[in-house]
Design an enzyme around this catalytic site. Structure first.
Site, short mmCIF file in Angstrom:
data_model
loop_
_atom_site.label_atom_id
_atom_site.label_comp_id
_atom_site.label_asym_id
_atom_site.label_seq_id
_atom_site.Cartn_x
_atom_site.Cartn_y
_atom_site.Cartn_z
N LYS A 158 -5.22 -15.42 -87.10
CA LYS A 158 -5.31 -16.29 -88.28
C LYS A 158 -4.93 -17.68 -87.79
CE LYS A 158 -4.07 -16.20 -93.19
NZ LYS A 158 -5.35 -15.86 -93.83
C1 LIG Z 1 -6.09 -14.91 -94.57
C2 LIG Z 1 -7.54 -14.61 -94.53
C3 LIG Z 1 -8.10 -13.52 -95.22
C4 LIG Z 1 -7.29 -12.64 -96.15
O1 LIG Z 1 -6.32 -11.91 -95.47
P1 LIG Z 1 -5.06 -11.31 -96.24
O2 LIG Z 1 -4.24 -10.68 -95.18
O3 LIG Z 1 -5.57 -10.34 -97.22
O4 LIG Z 1 -4.38 -12.47 -96.89
C5 LIG Z 1 -9.45 -13.28 -95.04
N1 LIG Z 1 -10.21 -14.05 -94.25
C6 LIG Z 1 -9.71 -15.11 -93.59
C7 LIG Z 1 -10.59 -15.92 -92.74
C8 LIG Z 1 -8.36 -15.42 -93.70
O5 LIG Z 1 -7.87 -16.46 -93.02
#
Ligand SMILES: *Cc1c(COP(=O)(O)O)cnc(C)c1O
Length: 304
Positions: A158
């Site tokens: 992320k």
């Molecule tokens: C954070 C994010 C999500 C959602 O992830 P969660 O863990 O459910 O918050 C989905 N796609 C992307 C690109 C993200 O950065």
């Protein structure tokens, strides 16, 4: 505007909100390599609780590992700091943003020796795609921008810089009068939203994108566990945009977006144009779980 609180945790200490500053030559600010998390804390009958804290901290460290960022704290340290951050700010329900970034030092693309800094902020934040969206569904546009190729940017992390691609898609969708963007992968299959994973329901079968071009969402994982526990039929399988157009139900998942139904895609009505029964059932169990009302999922909660 972010709703201001009292304190932000920076590299081991709490500082006043207004003093949580960085130097303009902070490496991540220029080149985008920082990793972060989005976590939510909800009110429950037994006080406030953070949803799936351990999994979020694990993913933060996994993101850092992929990009060879050496976090100078243990996972326990960060977990404790996140709980403390909610506590010291007296927040009952909030969004929490841990952020790992390359600090001030060398300015080349190989920042050898620069510090790896960590901050944790928390603030009150309502539904990302709106209360009305959660209730009635949103309108989505397939983007002209493609999600990152796995060998260009690794999707298990992320990463701050990935949000340039997300912002291009989101701005395009908003500019055309839609609420959110849906991105395709490099082969043309559905990938995910600008910051959400996507699910479709057709003839009683739930499908979600496999973990190739997408982030391994923790809300996605929670929804999959709920669906399986409810004995619903679930597949992790690629699908195309036309399959999505003829689905009975489509919804987004994410910590910020929670579970947001999609009622229209590219000017085509999805199902009856309102949240369907599967979406509503999953939404109900999910929201009950985060609010501490489902015993089976109480292990997902860390009480403050
Ligand atoms: C954070 C994010 C999500 C959602 O992830 P969660 O863990 O459910 O918050 C989905 N796609 C992307 C690109 C993200 O950065």
């Amino acid at each position: 505007m972010v709703e201001k609180t009292e304190k932000i945790w920076m590299d081991g200490n709490f500082v006043d909100w207004d003093d949580a500053r960085v130097h303009v030559l902070t490496h991540t600010l220029h080149y985008g390599l920082g990793v972060f998390e989005g976590i939510r804390c909800y009110k429950t009958p037994k006080g406030s609780a953070i949803f799936r804290l351990k999994e979020h901290v694990r993913r933060l460290f996994d993101s850092a590992h992929i990009f060879q960022l050496d976090i100078p704290f243990s996972m326990d340290d960060i977990e404790r700091a996140i709980v403390d951050c909610v506590k010291v700010n007296g927040l009952q329900e909030c969004y929490i943003r841990p952020f790992v970034y390359i600090g001030y030092g060398a300015m080349g693309v190989y920042p050898k020796g620069n510090p790896i800094n960590v901050s944790i902020s928390a603030w009150a934040w309502g539904s990302y795609l709106g209360e009305d969206g959660i209730k009635n569904g949103i309108r989505v546009k397939t983007s002209s921008f493609i999600r990152n190729h796995v060998n260009s940017n690794m999707s298990r992390g992320k990463v701050s810089g990935y949000y340039v691609n997300s912002q291009l898609a989101k701005r395009e969708a908003i500019g055309l009068g839609f609420d959110e963007a849906l991105l395709l992968d490099t082969e043309g299959y559905i990938s995910e939203g600008a910051g959400e994973n996507v699910f479709i329901v057709r003839n009683g079968v739930i499908k979600t994108t496999p973990l190739t071009s997408i982030l391994d969402g923790i809300t996605r994982d929670s929804v999959m566990k709920i669906a399986l526990d409810e004995k619903m039929s679930l597949k992790e399988e690629r699908f195309t945009r036309d399959e999505l157009y003829i689905s009975n139900e489509v919804f987004f998942t994410g910590t910020a977006a929670e579970i947001t139904p999609i009622r229209e895609v590219d000017s085509r009505t999805i199902g009856a144009g309102k949240p369907g029964i599967v979406t509503k059932r999953i939404q109900e169990i999910f929201f009950d779980s985060v609010h501490g009302l489902v015993d089976k999922y109480s292990h997902w909660l860390t009480y403050i």
